[in-house]
Design a protein around this motif. Structure first.
Motif, short mmCIF file in Angstrom:
data_model
loop_
_atom_site.label_atom_id
_atom_site.label_comp_id
_atom_site.label_asym_id
_atom_site.label_seq_id
_atom_site.Cartn_x
_atom_site.Cartn_y
_atom_site.Cartn_z
N MET A 1 3.97 8.39 2.75
CA MET A 1 3.55 8.57 4.13
C MET A 1 3.89 7.27 4.86
O MET A 1 3.84 6.19 4.28
N GLN A 2 4.21 7.38 6.12
CA GLN A 2 4.55 6.20 6.91
C GLN A 2 3.28 5.65 7.56
O GLN A 2 2.52 6.38 8.18
N GLN A 3 3.06 4.37 7.41
CA GLN A 3 1.91 3.70 8.00
C GLN A 3 2.11 3.61 9.51
O GLN A 3 3.16 3.19 9.98
N VAL A 4 1.09 4.00 10.28
CA VAL A 4 1.17 3.88 11.73
C VAL A 4 0.11 2.95 12.31
O VAL A 4 0.18 2.59 13.48
N PHE A 5 -0.86 2.53 11.47
CA PHE A 5 -1.89 1.60 11.94
C PHE A 5 -2.49 0.90 10.75
O PHE A 5 -2.65 1.50 9.68
N TYR B 1 -4.38 7.26 -1.81
CA TYR B 1 -4.03 5.91 -1.37
C TYR B 1 -4.18 4.99 -2.56
O TYR B 1 -5.13 5.09 -3.33
N PHE B 2 -3.19 4.10 -2.72
CA PHE B 2 -3.35 3.05 -3.73
C PHE B 2 -2.61 1.80 -3.30
O PHE B 2 -1.80 1.81 -2.38
N GLU B 3 -2.95 0.72 -3.97
CA GLU B 3 -2.31 -0.58 -3.72
C GLU B 3 -1.48 -0.94 -4.94
O GLU B 3 -1.84 -0.60 -6.07
N CYS B 4 -0.36 -1.59 -4.68
CA CYS B 4 0.61 -1.90 -5.74
C CYS B 4 0.78 -3.41 -5.87
O CYS B 4 1.42 -4.04 -5.01
N ASP B 5 0.24 -3.98 -6.92
CA ASP B 5 0.38 -5.42 -7.17
C ASP B 5 1.84 -5.82 -7.39
O ASP B 5 2.25 -6.92 -7.03
N LYS B 6 2.61 -4.92 -8.00
CA LYS B 6 4.00 -5.23 -8.33
C LYS B 6 4.98 -4.61 -7.34
O LYS B 6 6.19 -4.67 -7.57
N ARG C 1 0.85 -1.20 0.00
CA ARG C 1 0.00 0.00 0.00
C ARG C 1 0.88 1.24 0.00
O ARG C 1 2.00 1.22 0.51
N PHE C 2 0.36 2.33 -0.56
CA PHE C 2 1.10 3.58 -0.67
C PHE C 2 0.14 4.72 -0.38
O PHE C 2 -1.01 4.71 -0.84
N ALA C 3 0.58 5.70 0.38
CA ALA C 3 -0.23 6.88 0.66
C ALA C 3 0.61 8.13 0.45
O ALA C 3 1.82 8.12 0.70
N TRP C 4 -0.04 9.20 0.00
CA TRP C 4 0.62 10.48 -0.22
C TRP C 4 -0.34 11.60 0.11
O TRP C 4 -1.54 11.39 0.25
N LYS C 5 0.21 12.81 0.25
CA LYS C 5 -0.65 13.98 0.45
C LYS C 5 -0.07 15.17 -0.29
O LYS C 5 1.12 15.20 -0.62
N ALA C 6 -0.94 16.14 -0.57
CA ALA C 6 -0.54 17.35 -1.27
C ALA C 6 -1.52 18.46 -0.91
O ALA C 6 -2.56 18.21 -0.30
N THR D 1 0.17 21.80 -5.11
CA THR D 1 1.57 21.82 -4.73
C THR D 1 1.91 20.48 -4.11
O THR D 1 1.27 20.06 -3.14
N MET D 2 2.89 19.80 -4.71
CA MET D 2 3.35 18.53 -4.16
C MET D 2 4.86 18.47 -4.30
O MET D 2 5.39 18.62 -5.40
N GLU D 3 5.52 18.29 -3.19
CA GLU D 3 6.96 18.12 -3.21
C GLU D 3 7.24 16.67 -3.59
O GLU D 3 6.77 15.75 -2.92
N MET D 4 8.01 16.46 -4.64
CA MET D 4 8.33 15.10 -5.07
C MET D 4 9.59 14.60 -4.35
O MET D 4 10.48 15.39 -4.05
N ASP D 5 9.64 13.31 -4.10
CA ASP D 5 10.80 12.69 -3.48
C ASP D 5 11.97 12.78 -4.46
O ASP D 5 11.86 12.33 -5.60
N THR D 6 13.07 13.34 -4.03
CA THR D 6 14.21 13.53 -4.94
C THR D 6 14.86 12.21 -5.36
O THR D 6 15.45 12.12 -6.43
N GLU D 7 14.75 11.20 -4.53
CA GLU D 7 15.35 9.89 -4.86
C GLU D 7 14.52 9.10 -5.84
O GLU D 7 15.04 8.49 -6.76
#
Length: 105
Positions: free
Chosen positions: A98-102, A53-58, A3-8, A85-91
């Motif tokens: 976002m880090q999952q906490v639950f 939020y999305f899920e990644c099969d691969k 799973r992957f989550a982001w915000k902007a 406005t969204m800051e993109m990860d430089t790497e």
């Protein structure tokens, strides 16, 4: 499946335009997302903040790399710059994770 989550942030007065553009997402953008292994992609908002939020099969790493090399994604990001406005990860060149906490299954 990962799973992957982001915000902007949506620029003031641009939320309706942001929604309109997603209501009319380009077919080629949908193809890129699906080819990246992304499914169950949803975006919510509160005020001017959006959360995706999305899920990644691969796997998340594959999805990041696939999107980072896509000209369609580059074009979409440029198209969206006037409404958000969204800051993109430089790497990774992708949205910062976002880090999952639950998690409750």
């Amino acid at each position: 499946m990962e799973r992957f989550a982001w915000k902007a942030m949506i620029k003031d007065g641009k939320l309706q335009e942001y929604k309109k553009r997603h209501d009319n997402i380009w077919p080629e953008m949908k193809i890129v997302l699906k080819d990246a292994g992304i499914k169950n992609y949803t975006i919510w908002n509160v005020g001017n903040e959006v959360f995706g939020y999305f899920e990644c099969d691969k796997g998340v790493q594959y999805a990041e790399k696939y999107q980072a090399k896509s000209a369609v994604v580059d074009k979409w990001n440029e198209y969206m710059k006037d409404v958000m406005t969204m800051e993109m990860d430089t790497e990774t060149g992708a949205q910062p994770k976002m880090q999952q906490v639950f998690f409750l299954e």
